[in-house]
Design a protein around this motif. Structure first.
Motif, PDB file in Angstrom:
ATOM      1  N   LYS A   1       0.866  -1.152  -0.012  1.00  0.00           N
ATOM      2  CA  LYS A   1      -0.120   0.099  -0.061  1.00  0.00           C
ATOM      3  C   LYS A   1       0.857   1.266   0.065  1.00  0.00           C
ATOM      4  O   LYS A   1       0.379   2.265  -0.115  1.00  0.00           O
ATOM      5  N   ARG A   2       2.226   1.032   0.291  1.00  0.00           N
ATOM      6  CA  ARG A   2       3.101   2.213   0.376  1.00  0.00           C
ATOM      7  C   ARG A   2       3.421   2.943  -1.040  1.00  0.00           C
ATOM      8  O   ARG A   2       3.054   2.502  -2.009  1.00  0.00           O
ATOM      9  N   LYS A   3       3.773   4.285  -0.980  1.00  0.00           N
ATOM     10  CA  LYS A   3       4.302   4.881  -2.032  1.00  0.00           C
ATOM     11  C   LYS A   3       5.857   4.957  -1.930  1.00  0.00           C
ATOM     12  O   LYS A   3       6.536   5.129  -0.899  1.00  0.00           O
ATOM     13  N   VAL A   4       6.422   4.907  -3.223  1.00  0.00           N
ATOM     14  CA  VAL A   4       7.779   5.259  -3.310  1.00  0.00           C
ATOM     15  C   VAL A   4       8.041   6.365  -4.157  1.00  0.00           C
ATOM     16  O   VAL A   4       7.579   6.327  -5.312  1.00  0.00           O
ATOM     17  N   ASN A   5       8.946   7.267  -3.780  1.00  0.00           N
ATOM     18  CA  ASN A   5       8.956   8.622  -4.651  1.00  0.00           C
ATOM     19  C   ASN A   5       7.667   9.206  -5.239  1.00  0.00           C
ATOM     20  O   ASN A   5       7.689   9.432  -6.246  1.00  0.00           O
ATOM     21  N   GLY A   6       6.584   9.115  -4.154  1.00  0.00           N
ATOM     22  CA  GLY A   6       5.494   9.549  -4.537  1.00  0.00           C
ATOM     23  C   GLY A   6       4.535   8.760  -5.538  1.00  0.00           C
ATOM     24  O   GLY A   6       3.491   9.091  -5.863  1.00  0.00           O
ATOM     25  N   LYS A   7       5.105   7.480  -5.830  1.00  0.00           N
ATOM     26  CA  LYS A   7       4.176   6.687  -6.838  1.00  0.00           C
ATOM     27  C   LYS A   7       3.983   5.371  -5.933  1.00  0.00           C
ATOM     28  O   LYS A   7       4.640   4.925  -5.131  1.00  0.00           O
ATOM     29  N   PRO A   8       2.687   4.727  -6.527  1.00  0.00           N
ATOM     30  CA  PRO A   8       2.458   3.430  -5.945  1.00  0.00           C
ATOM     31  C   PRO A   8       3.567   2.361  -6.331  1.00  0.00           C
ATOM     32  O   PRO A   8       4.093   2.387  -7.352  1.00  0.00           O
ATOM     33  N   LEU A   9       3.852   1.771  -4.968  1.00  0.00           N
ATOM     34  CA  LEU A   9       4.898   1.020  -4.947  1.00  0.00           C
ATOM     35  C   LEU A   9       4.567  -0.449  -6.005  1.00  0.00           C
ATOM     36  O   LEU A   9       3.501  -0.970  -5.783  1.00  0.00           O
ATOM     37  N   VAL A  10       5.571  -0.607  -6.857  1.00  0.00           N
ATOM     38  CA  VAL A  10       5.243  -1.983  -7.797  1.00  0.00           C
ATOM     39  C   VAL A  10       6.607  -2.707  -7.260  1.00  0.00           C
ATOM     40  O   VAL A  10       7.711  -2.301  -7.634  1.00  0.00           O
ATOM     41  N   TYR A  11       6.226  -3.751  -6.892  1.00  0.00           N
ATOM     42  CA  TYR A  11       7.480  -4.826  -6.177  1.00  0.00           C
ATOM     43  C   TYR A  11       7.490  -6.015  -7.181  1.00  0.00           C
ATOM     44  O   TYR A  11       6.832  -6.861  -7.256  1.00  0.00           O
ATOM     45  N   PHE A  12       8.790  -5.801  -7.970  1.00  0.00           N
ATOM     46  CA  PHE A  12       9.307  -6.649  -8.868  1.00  0.00           C
ATOM     47  C   PHE A  12      10.597  -7.263  -8.630  1.00  0.00           C
ATOM     48  O   PHE A  12      11.287  -7.595  -9.338  1.00  0.00           O
ATOM     49  N   ASP A  13      10.689  -7.575  -7.095  1.00  0.00           N
ATOM     50  CA  ASP A  13      12.225  -7.875  -6.846  1.00  0.00           C
ATOM     51  C   ASP A  13      11.786  -9.070  -6.009  1.00  0.00           C
ATOM     52  O   ASP A  13      12.509  -9.379  -4.948  1.00  0.00           O
ATOM     53  N   ASN A  14      11.125 -10.019  -6.284  1.00  0.00           N
ATOM     54  CA  ASN A  14      10.758 -11.108  -5.530  1.00  0.00           C
ATOM     55  C   ASN A  14      11.481 -12.109  -5.367  1.00  0.00           C
ATOM     56  O   ASN A  14      11.791 -12.864  -4.600  1.00  0.00           O
ATOM     57  N   ALA A  15      12.671 -12.413  -6.489  1.00  0.00           N
ATOM     58  CA  ALA A  15      13.246 -13.374  -6.347  1.00  0.00           C
ATOM     59  C   ALA A  15      14.639 -13.016  -5.438  1.00  0.00           C
ATOM     60  O   ALA A  15      15.245 -13.919  -4.922  1.00  0.00           O
ATOM     61  N   ALA A  16      14.554 -11.713  -5.212  1.00  0.00           N
ATOM     62  CA  ALA A  16      15.592 -11.560  -4.003  1.00  0.00           C
ATOM     63  C   ALA A  16      14.886 -11.888  -2.667  1.00  0.00           C
ATOM     64  O   ALA A  16      15.609 -12.256  -1.654  1.00  0.00           O
ATOM     65  N   THR A  17      13.807 -11.273  -2.393  1.00  0.00           N
ATOM     66  CA  THR A  17      12.812 -11.264  -1.327  1.00  0.00           C
ATOM     67  C   THR A  17      11.681 -11.182  -1.408  1.00  0.00           C
ATOM     68  O   THR A  17      11.205 -10.249  -2.209  1.00  0.00           O
ATOM     69  N   SER A  18      10.603 -12.029  -1.090  1.00  0.00           N
ATOM     70  CA  SER A  18       9.111 -11.966  -1.179  1.00  0.00           C
ATOM     71  C   SER A  18       8.795 -10.948  -0.040  1.00  0.00           C
ATOM     72  O   SER A  18       9.271 -10.533   1.145  1.00  0.00           O
ATOM     73  N   GLN A  19       7.539 -10.535  -0.299  1.00  0.00           N
ATOM     74  CA  GLN A  19       6.864  -9.643   0.586  1.00  0.00           C
ATOM     75  C   GLN A  19       6.170 -10.531   1.815  1.00  0.00           C
ATOM     76  O   GLN A  19       5.985 -11.722   1.389  1.00  0.00           O
ATOM     77  N   THR A  20       5.883  -9.962   2.805  1.00  0.00           N
ATOM     78  CA  THR A  20       5.346 -10.701   4.194  1.00  0.00           C
ATOM     79  C   THR A  20       4.039 -10.540   4.215  1.00  0.00           C
ATOM     80  O   THR A  20       3.731  -9.255   4.430  1.00  0.00           O
ATOM     81  N   PRO A  21       3.072 -11.737   4.080  1.00  0.00           N
ATOM     82  CA  PRO A  21       1.718 -11.158   4.519  1.00  0.00           C
ATOM     83  C   PRO A  21       1.246 -10.941   6.065  1.00  0.00           C
ATOM     84  O   PRO A  21       2.124 -11.400   6.741  1.00  0.00           O
ATOM     85  N   GLN A  22       0.306 -10.197   6.223  1.00  0.00           N
ATOM     86  CA  GLN A  22      -0.244  -9.799   7.622  1.00  0.00           C
ATOM     87  C   GLN A  22      -0.369 -10.927   8.238  1.00  0.00           C
ATOM     88  O   GLN A  22      -0.199 -11.038   9.712  1.00  0.00           O
ATOM     89  N   VAL A  23      -0.502 -12.224   7.913  1.00  0.00           N
ATOM     90  CA  VAL A  23      -0.858 -13.188   8.939  1.00  0.00           C
ATOM     91  C   VAL A  23       0.472 -13.853   9.484  1.00  0.00           C
ATOM     92  O   VAL A  23       0.656 -14.224  10.423  1.00  0.00           O
ATOM     93  N   VAL A  24       1.624 -13.621   8.736  1.00  0.00           N
ATOM     94  CA  VAL A  24       2.978 -14.021   9.063  1.00  0.00           C
ATOM     95  C   VAL A  24       3.339 -12.874  10.008  1.00  0.00           C
ATOM     96  O   VAL A  24       4.110 -13.243  11.271  1.00  0.00           O
ATOM     97  N   ILE A  25       3.208 -11.494   9.835  1.00  0.00           N
ATOM     98  CA  ILE A  25       3.432 -10.572  10.797  1.00  0.00           C
ATOM     99  C   ILE A  25       2.818 -10.664  11.919  1.00  0.00           C
ATOM    100  O   ILE A  25       3.494 -10.245  13.077  1.00  0.00           O
ATOM    101  N   ASP A  26       1.543 -11.022  11.870  1.00  0.00           N
ATOM    102  CA  ASP A  26       0.772 -11.236  13.232  1.00  0.00           C
ATOM    103  C   ASP A  26       1.490 -12.358  13.940  1.00  0.00           C
ATOM    104  O   ASP A  26       1.618 -12.306  15.284  1.00  0.00           O
ATOM    105  N   ALA A  27       1.930 -13.492  13.355  1.00  0.00           N
ATOM    106  CA  ALA A  27       2.545 -14.686  14.037  1.00  0.00           C
ATOM    107  C   ALA A  27       3.759 -14.183  14.858  1.00  0.00           C
ATOM    108  O   ALA A  27       3.990 -14.538  15.781  1.00  0.00           O
ATOM    109  N   ILE A  28       4.635 -13.353  14.145  1.00  0.00           N
ATOM    110  CA  ILE A  28       5.991 -12.635  14.880  1.00  0.00           C
ATOM    111  C   ILE A  28       5.328 -12.043  16.087  1.00  0.00           C
ATOM    112  O   ILE A  28       6.094 -12.290  16.987  1.00  0.00           O
TER     113      ILE A  28
END
Length: 396
Positions: A7-34
Protein backbone atom coordinates in the motif's frame (compact mmCIF):
# COMPACT_ATOMS: atom_id res chain seq x y z
CA UNK A 1 -4.98 -6.73 0.92
CA UNK A 2 -2.80 -9.37 2.61
CA UNK A 3 0.47 -7.46 2.13
CA UNK A 4 0.54 -4.14 4.00
CA UNK A 5 3.80 -2.95 2.36
CA UNK A 6 2.16 -2.95 -1.07
CA UNK A 7 0.00 0.00 0.00
CA UNK A 8 2.98 2.33 0.38
CA UNK A 9 4.30 4.86 -2.09
CA UNK A 10 7.88 5.16 -3.32
CA UNK A 11 9.04 8.51 -4.70
CA UNK A 12 5.41 9.62 -4.68
CA UNK A 13 4.27 6.68 -6.83
CA UNK A 14 2.41 3.51 -5.79
CA UNK A 15 4.96 0.79 -5.09
CA UNK A 16 5.37 -1.83 -7.82
CA UNK A 17 7.42 -4.62 -6.27
CA UNK A 18 9.19 -6.75 -8.88
CA UNK A 19 12.16 -7.94 -6.79
CA UNK A 20 10.57 -11.15 -5.53
CA UNK A 21 13.52 -13.33 -6.52
CA UNK A 22 15.61 -11.42 -3.96
CA UNK A 23 12.95 -11.55 -1.25
CA UNK A 24 9.19 -11.90 -1.27
CA UNK A 25 6.92 -9.65 0.74
CA UNK A 26 5.37 -10.72 4.04
CA UNK A 27 1.61 -11.20 4.46
CA UNK A 28 -0.22 -9.85 7.50
CA UNK A 29 -0.84 -13.35 8.88
CA UNK A 30 2.94 -13.94 9.13
CA UNK A 31 3.53 -10.49 10.66
CA UNK A 32 0.78 -11.29 13.20
CA UNK A 33 2.48 -14.60 14.08
CA UNK A 34 5.76 -12.75 14.77
CA UNK A 35 4.02 -10.17 16.96
CA UNK A 36 2.05 -12.92 18.74
CA UNK A 37 5.23 -14.84 19.60
CA UNK A 38 6.99 -11.84 21.13
CA UNK A 39 3.80 -10.60 22.80
CA UNK A 40 2.60 -13.85 24.39
CA UNK A 41 5.12 -16.70 24.65
CA UNK A 42 8.68 -15.52 23.96
CA UNK A 43 10.88 -18.14 25.67
CA UNK A 44 13.79 -20.44 24.91
CA UNK A 45 12.87 -23.89 23.70
CA UNK A 46 13.49 -27.58 24.39
CA UNK A 47 15.04 -27.34 27.84
CA UNK A 48 12.46 -25.40 29.86
CA UNK A 49 9.77 -26.98 32.03
CA UNK A 50 7.83 -23.73 32.40
CA UNK A 51 4.68 -23.06 30.40
CA UNK A 52 6.04 -20.41 28.03
CA UNK A 53 8.99 -22.63 27.07
CA UNK A 54 6.69 -25.57 26.42
CA UNK A 55 4.38 -23.43 24.27
CA UNK A 56 7.29 -22.08 22.25
CA UNK A 57 8.78 -25.57 21.84
CA UNK A 58 5.44 -26.99 20.65
CA UNK A 59 4.96 -24.18 18.11
CA UNK A 60 8.54 -24.51 16.81
CA UNK A 61 8.36 -28.29 16.43
CA UNK A 62 4.90 -28.05 14.82
CA UNK A 63 6.52 -25.79 12.23
CA UNK A 64 9.12 -28.48 11.54
CA UNK A 65 6.28 -30.95 10.93
CA UNK A 66 4.59 -28.48 8.56
CA UNK A 67 7.85 -28.27 6.57
CA UNK A 68 8.19 -32.06 6.57
CA UNK A 69 4.71 -32.38 5.07
CA UNK A 70 5.25 -29.53 2.61
CA UNK A 71 8.46 -31.07 1.22
CA UNK A 72 7.18 -34.65 1.70
CA UNK A 73 10.17 -35.74 3.79
CA UNK A 74 9.89 -39.20 5.34
CA UNK A 75 10.75 -37.96 8.87
CA UNK A 76 10.37 -34.61 10.64
CA UNK A 77 13.96 -34.88 11.95
CA UNK A 78 15.23 -34.84 8.35
CA UNK A 79 14.25 -31.14 8.32
CA UNK A 80 17.07 -29.07 9.84
CA UNK A 81 16.35 -25.42 10.64
CA UNK A 82 19.08 -23.11 9.33
CA UNK A 83 19.58 -19.37 8.93
CA UNK A 84 18.88 -19.75 5.20
CA UNK A 85 19.93 -21.50 2.01
CA UNK A 86 23.57 -20.40 2.26
CA UNK A 87 23.85 -21.83 5.79
CA UNK A 88 22.41 -25.16 4.61
CA UNK A 89 24.88 -25.41 1.72
CA UNK A 90 27.83 -24.59 3.96
CA UNK A 91 26.69 -27.14 6.53
CA UNK A 92 26.78 -29.90 3.91
CA UNK A 93 30.06 -28.67 2.36
CA UNK A 94 31.70 -28.66 5.78
CA UNK A 95 30.50 -32.20 6.46
CA UNK A 96 31.83 -33.55 3.18
CA UNK A 97 35.33 -32.31 4.05
CA UNK A 98 35.60 -35.57 5.99
CA UNK A 99 34.75 -37.74 2.98
CA UNK A 100 36.53 -36.23 -0.03
CA UNK A 101 40.04 -37.13 -1.08
CA UNK A 102 42.50 -35.67 -3.58
CA UNK A 103 41.37 -36.45 -7.13
CA UNK A 104 37.69 -36.86 -6.23
CA UNK A 105 35.39 -34.75 -8.39
CA UNK A 106 32.61 -32.34 -7.50
CA UNK A 107 30.17 -31.17 -10.21
CA UNK A 108 28.31 -27.85 -10.18
CA UNK A 109 26.24 -26.18 -12.87
CA UNK A 110 27.06 -22.99 -14.78
CA UNK A 111 23.74 -21.53 -13.63
CA UNK A 112 24.57 -21.38 -9.93
CA UNK A 113 24.25 -18.53 -7.47
CA UNK A 114 27.58 -17.73 -5.80
CA UNK A 115 26.23 -19.43 -2.66
CA UNK A 116 26.25 -22.73 -4.54
CA UNK A 117 29.72 -22.18 -6.07
CA UNK A 118 31.99 -20.67 -3.42
CA UNK A 119 31.41 -23.28 -0.65
CA UNK A 120 32.32 -26.05 -3.11
CA UNK A 121 35.43 -24.19 -4.27
CA UNK A 122 36.45 -23.89 -0.62
CA UNK A 123 35.71 -27.60 -0.14
CA UNK A 124 37.92 -28.49 -3.12
CA UNK A 125 40.73 -26.29 -1.79
CA UNK A 126 40.56 -28.06 1.57
CA UNK A 127 40.42 -31.60 0.19
CA UNK A 128 42.21 -31.54 -3.16
CA UNK A 129 39.00 -32.51 -4.98
CA UNK A 130 38.44 -31.13 -8.50
CA UNK A 131 35.52 -28.87 -9.45
CA UNK A 132 33.77 -29.65 -12.75
CA UNK A 133 31.14 -27.42 -14.36
CA UNK A 134 28.04 -28.39 -16.37
CA UNK A 135 28.02 -25.87 -19.26
CA UNK A 136 25.04 -23.76 -20.33
CA UNK A 137 23.70 -22.71 -23.73
CA UNK A 138 22.38 -19.45 -25.21
CA UNK A 139 18.84 -20.20 -24.00
CA UNK A 140 20.12 -20.36 -20.43
CA UNK A 141 19.70 -24.13 -20.14
CA UNK A 142 22.17 -26.75 -18.96
CA UNK A 143 23.80 -28.89 -21.65
CA UNK A 144 22.74 -32.30 -20.39
CA UNK A 145 24.87 -34.31 -22.85
CA UNK A 146 27.93 -32.57 -21.44
CA UNK A 147 26.74 -33.35 -17.90
CA UNK A 148 26.65 -37.06 -18.70
CA UNK A 149 30.22 -36.84 -20.02
CA UNK A 150 31.38 -35.21 -16.77
CA UNK A 151 30.09 -38.04 -14.58
CA UNK A 152 32.46 -40.87 -13.69
CA UNK A 153 33.43 -43.14 -10.81
CA UNK A 154 35.41 -40.14 -9.49
CA UNK A 155 32.24 -38.03 -9.07
CA UNK A 156 31.31 -37.78 -5.40
CA UNK A 157 28.93 -34.83 -5.31
CA UNK A 158 26.67 -32.93 -7.71
CA UNK A 159 25.18 -29.52 -6.92
CA UNK A 160 22.64 -27.56 -8.94
CA UNK A 161 19.86 -25.11 -8.38
CA UNK A 162 16.29 -26.14 -9.04
CA UNK A 163 15.66 -22.73 -10.64
CA UNK A 164 18.21 -20.14 -11.79
CA UNK A 165 17.89 -16.92 -9.82
CA UNK A 166 19.31 -14.85 -12.68
CA UNK A 167 17.34 -16.33 -15.59
CA UNK A 168 14.36 -18.23 -14.12
CA UNK A 169 15.33 -21.47 -15.92
CA UNK A 170 13.82 -24.58 -14.30
CA UNK A 171 16.53 -27.23 -14.37
CA UNK A 172 15.79 -30.94 -15.01
CA UNK A 173 16.70 -31.83 -11.43
CA UNK A 174 15.15 -35.31 -11.44
CA UNK A 175 17.28 -36.29 -14.43
CA UNK A 176 20.36 -34.70 -12.82
CA UNK A 177 19.76 -36.63 -9.59
CA UNK A 178 19.13 -39.97 -11.30
CA UNK A 179 22.26 -39.73 -13.45
CA UNK A 180 24.39 -38.74 -10.44
CA UNK A 181 23.07 -41.65 -8.42
CA UNK A 182 23.97 -43.87 -11.36
CA UNK A 183 27.67 -43.27 -10.60
CA UNK A 184 27.20 -43.30 -6.82
CA UNK A 185 27.32 -39.53 -6.28
CA UNK A 186 25.23 -37.58 -3.77
CA UNK A 187 23.19 -34.55 -4.90
CA UNK A 188 22.34 -31.24 -3.24
CA UNK A 189 19.65 -29.09 -4.87
CA UNK A 190 19.45 -25.37 -4.09
CA UNK A 191 15.70 -24.77 -3.97
CA UNK A 192 15.76 -21.11 -2.91
CA UNK A 193 14.31 -19.87 -6.21
CA UNK A 194 12.03 -22.86 -6.84
CA UNK A 195 10.13 -22.95 -3.56
CA UNK A 196 8.12 -19.73 -4.12
CA UNK A 197 6.67 -21.28 -7.30
CA UNK A 198 6.96 -25.08 -7.04
CA UNK A 199 6.12 -27.54 -4.26
CA UNK A 200 9.12 -29.90 -4.25
CA UNK A 201 8.63 -33.56 -3.31
CA UNK A 202 12.00 -34.63 -1.94
CA UNK A 203 11.08 -38.32 -1.88
CA UNK A 204 9.84 -38.33 -5.49
CA UNK A 205 13.00 -36.47 -6.55
CA UNK A 206 15.09 -38.92 -4.48
CA UNK A 207 17.37 -35.97 -3.67
CA UNK A 208 20.00 -36.35 -0.93
CA UNK A 209 19.90 -32.72 0.25
CA UNK A 210 17.51 -29.86 -0.55
CA UNK A 211 17.88 -26.32 0.80
CA UNK A 212 15.49 -23.35 0.92
CA UNK A 213 14.94 -19.96 2.59
CA UNK A 214 11.80 -18.67 4.30
CA UNK A 215 12.17 -15.11 3.02
CA UNK A 216 11.58 -16.20 -0.59
CA UNK A 217 8.32 -17.88 0.52
CA UNK A 218 6.46 -15.04 2.29
CA UNK A 219 8.34 -15.75 5.53
CA UNK A 220 10.92 -13.77 7.54
CA UNK A 221 14.60 -13.36 6.74
CA UNK A 222 17.24 -15.24 8.72
CA UNK A 223 15.61 -18.66 8.68
CA UNK A 224 15.65 -21.56 6.24
CA UNK A 225 15.61 -25.31 6.04
CA UNK A 226 17.96 -28.10 5.01
CA UNK A 227 16.36 -31.41 4.09
CA UNK A 228 18.76 -34.32 4.24
CA UNK A 229 18.16 -38.03 3.87
CA UNK A 230 18.49 -39.60 7.31
CA UNK A 231 21.37 -41.86 6.18
CA UNK A 232 23.41 -38.82 5.10
CA UNK A 233 22.58 -36.72 8.15
CA UNK A 234 23.74 -39.58 10.38
CA UNK A 235 27.06 -39.78 8.48
CA UNK A 236 27.87 -36.05 8.43
CA UNK A 237 29.71 -34.61 11.44
CA UNK A 238 28.14 -31.65 13.31
CA UNK A 239 28.71 -28.27 11.69
CA UNK A 240 28.95 -26.23 14.92
CA UNK A 241 29.56 -27.09 18.54
CA UNK A 242 27.55 -25.68 21.43
CA UNK A 243 24.36 -26.08 23.37
CA UNK A 244 21.44 -28.16 22.08
CA UNK A 245 23.56 -30.29 19.72
CA UNK A 246 25.05 -32.43 22.52
CA UNK A 247 23.84 -35.48 24.45
CA UNK A 248 26.52 -35.44 27.17
CA UNK A 249 29.58 -33.29 27.85
CA UNK A 250 32.57 -33.99 30.06
CA UNK A 251 36.04 -32.54 29.72
CA UNK A 252 37.18 -35.94 28.49
CA UNK A 253 34.52 -36.59 25.85
CA UNK A 254 31.35 -35.18 24.29
CA UNK A 255 28.61 -37.23 22.66
CA UNK A 256 26.28 -35.61 20.16
CA UNK A 257 22.51 -35.39 20.19
CA UNK A 258 20.38 -37.22 17.66
CA UNK A 259 18.68 -35.63 14.65
CA UNK A 260 17.74 -32.86 14.10
CA UNK A 261 19.50 -31.32 17.15
CA UNK A 262 22.95 -32.54 16.07
CA UNK A 263 22.93 -29.72 13.45
CA UNK A 264 21.08 -27.06 15.45
CA UNK A 265 23.68 -25.69 17.88
CA UNK A 266 22.70 -22.73 20.04
CA UNK A 267 19.44 -20.85 20.43
CA UNK A 268 17.70 -20.83 17.04
CA UNK A 269 15.56 -18.15 15.46
CA UNK A 270 12.52 -19.52 17.30
CA UNK A 271 10.12 -16.84 16.11
CA UNK A 272 11.43 -17.17 12.54
CA UNK A 273 10.95 -20.92 12.54
CA UNK A 274 7.36 -20.57 13.77
CA UNK A 275 6.64 -17.82 11.22
CA UNK A 276 8.12 -20.00 8.44
CA UNK A 277 5.46 -22.61 9.17
CA UNK A 278 2.74 -19.94 9.04
CA UNK A 279 4.07 -18.70 5.68
CA UNK A 280 4.03 -22.23 4.24
CA UNK A 281 0.43 -22.65 5.45
CA UNK A 282 -0.48 -19.34 3.80
CA UNK A 283 0.99 -20.34 0.44
CA UNK A 284 -0.53 -23.81 0.56
CA UNK A 285 -3.95 -22.28 1.29
CA UNK A 286 -3.66 -20.35 -1.99
CA UNK A 287 -2.34 -23.49 -3.74
CA UNK A 288 0.91 -23.91 -5.65
CA UNK A 289 -0.87 -25.01 -8.84
CA UNK A 290 -2.85 -21.75 -8.79
CA UNK A 291 0.28 -19.73 -8.01
CA UNK A 292 2.22 -21.35 -10.87
CA UNK A 293 -0.58 -20.90 -13.40
CA UNK A 294 -1.11 -17.23 -12.53
CA UNK A 295 2.60 -16.40 -12.50
CA UNK A 296 3.00 -18.12 -15.85
CA UNK A 297 0.37 -15.74 -17.26
CA UNK A 298 2.29 -12.78 -15.84
CA UNK A 299 5.53 -14.12 -17.33
CA UNK A 300 4.00 -14.54 -20.79
CA UNK A 301 2.46 -11.07 -20.71
CA UNK A 302 5.64 -9.37 -19.45
CA UNK A 303 7.79 -11.18 -22.02
CA UNK A 304 5.54 -10.11 -24.91
CA UNK A 305 5.23 -6.49 -23.76
CA UNK A 306 8.92 -5.99 -22.96
CA UNK A 307 10.01 -7.47 -26.30
CA UNK A 308 7.98 -4.73 -28.04
CA UNK A 309 10.64 -2.24 -26.84
CA UNK A 310 13.31 -1.65 -29.53
CA UNK A 311 16.76 -2.99 -28.65
CA UNK A 312 15.54 -5.01 -25.66
CA UNK A 313 16.95 -8.52 -25.23
CA UNK A 314 15.75 -11.10 -22.72
CA UNK A 315 18.36 -13.48 -21.27
CA UNK A 316 17.07 -16.92 -20.32
CA UNK A 317 14.64 -18.06 -23.00
CA UNK A 318 14.05 -21.64 -21.90
CA UNK A 319 10.54 -22.94 -22.49
CA UNK A 320 10.51 -24.07 -18.87
CA UNK A 321 11.05 -21.16 -16.49
CA UNK A 322 9.55 -19.36 -13.52
CA UNK A 323 8.29 -15.77 -13.44
CA UNK A 324 11.61 -13.99 -14.01
CA UNK A 325 12.47 -11.68 -16.89
CA UNK A 326 16.16 -10.73 -17.10
CA UNK A 327 16.82 -8.14 -19.79
CA UNK A 328 19.00 -5.36 -21.19
CA UNK A 329 18.52 -2.62 -23.75
CA UNK A 330 21.31 -2.31 -26.27
CA UNK A 331 23.81 0.41 -25.40
CA UNK A 332 22.34 1.15 -21.93
CA UNK A 333 23.81 -0.02 -18.62
CA UNK A 334 21.29 -2.02 -16.53
CA UNK A 335 22.06 0.07 -13.42
CA UNK A 336 20.89 3.22 -15.20
CA UNK A 337 17.57 1.62 -16.16
CA UNK A 338 17.08 0.37 -12.60
CA UNK A 339 17.73 3.83 -11.18
CA UNK A 340 15.16 5.50 -13.43
CA UNK A 341 12.41 2.92 -12.87
CA UNK A 342 12.97 3.23 -9.10
CA UNK A 343 12.22 6.95 -9.39
CA UNK A 344 8.86 5.83 -10.80
CA UNK A 345 8.15 3.59 -7.79
CA UNK A 346 9.18 0.28 -9.35
CA UNK A 347 11.54 -2.11 -7.54
CA UNK A 348 13.65 -4.27 -9.85
CA UNK A 349 17.10 -5.79 -9.30
CA UNK A 350 20.12 -4.83 -11.42
CA UNK A 351 23.62 -6.31 -11.62
CA UNK A 352 25.00 -9.83 -11.87
CA UNK A 353 22.54 -11.25 -9.29
CA UNK A 354 25.33 -13.17 -7.53
CA UNK A 355 25.61 -15.26 -10.69
CA UNK A 356 28.67 -13.74 -12.31
CA UNK A 357 29.58 -16.79 -14.44
CA UNK A 358 26.23 -16.43 -16.26
CA UNK A 359 26.97 -12.79 -17.05
CA UNK A 360 30.47 -13.72 -18.21
CA UNK A 361 28.93 -16.31 -20.54
CA UNK A 362 26.77 -13.61 -22.17
CA UNK A 363 29.65 -11.08 -22.02
CA UNK A 364 27.53 -8.51 -20.19
CA UNK A 365 28.04 -6.62 -16.89
CA UNK A 366 24.62 -7.65 -15.60
CA UNK A 367 20.91 -7.40 -16.36
CA UNK A 368 17.73 -5.73 -15.19
CA UNK A 369 15.71 -8.48 -13.47
CA UNK A 370 11.99 -8.21 -12.93
CA UNK A 371 10.72 -11.13 -10.87
CA UNK A 372 7.01 -11.65 -10.25
CA UNK A 373 4.89 -13.16 -7.47
CA UNK A 374 1.26 -14.17 -7.19
CA UNK A 375 0.38 -10.74 -5.67
CA UNK A 376 1.57 -8.85 -8.76
CA UNK A 377 -0.76 -7.79 -11.59
CA UNK A 378 -0.75 -7.21 -15.34
CA UNK A 379 -1.43 -3.55 -14.63
CA UNK A 380 1.83 -3.36 -12.71
CA UNK A 381 3.61 -4.92 -15.69
CA UNK A 382 2.15 -2.18 -17.89
CA UNK A 383 3.61 0.35 -15.45
CA UNK A 384 7.02 -1.34 -15.72
CA UNK A 385 6.93 -1.41 -19.52
CA UNK A 386 6.03 2.29 -19.68
CA UNK A 387 8.87 3.07 -17.25
CA UNK A 388 11.42 1.06 -19.24
CA UNK A 389 10.33 2.82 -22.42
CA UNK A 390 10.79 6.16 -20.69
CA UNK A 391 14.24 5.10 -19.42
CA UNK A 392 15.22 4.00 -22.94
CA UNK A 393 14.19 7.41 -24.35
CA UNK A 394 16.10 9.29 -21.67
CA UNK A 395 19.26 7.17 -21.88
CA UNK A 396 19.31 6.17 -25.55
Amino acid sequence: MDFPILKRKVNGKPLVYFDNAATSQTPQVVIDAIVDYYSRYNANIHRGVHTLSQEATDAYEQSRIKLQKHFNAAKAYEMIFTSGTTHGINLVANGFSSFLRKGDEVVVSALEHHSNIVPWQMLCERTGAVLRVIPMNEEGELVMDAYEQLLSEKTRLVFCNHVSNALGTVNPVKEIIDKAHGVGAAVLVDGAQACPHIKPDVQALDVDFYVASAHKMCGPTGVGVLYGKEEWLQKLPPYQGGGEMIAEVTFEKTTYAGLPHKFEAGTPDICGGIAFGVAVDYMNAIGFDKIAAYEDELLGYATKELLSIPGLRIYGTSGHKTAVVSFNIKGIHPYDIGTIVDKLGIAVRTGHHCAQPIMDYYKIPGTVRASFAFYNTQGEIDTLVAAVKKAAQMLG
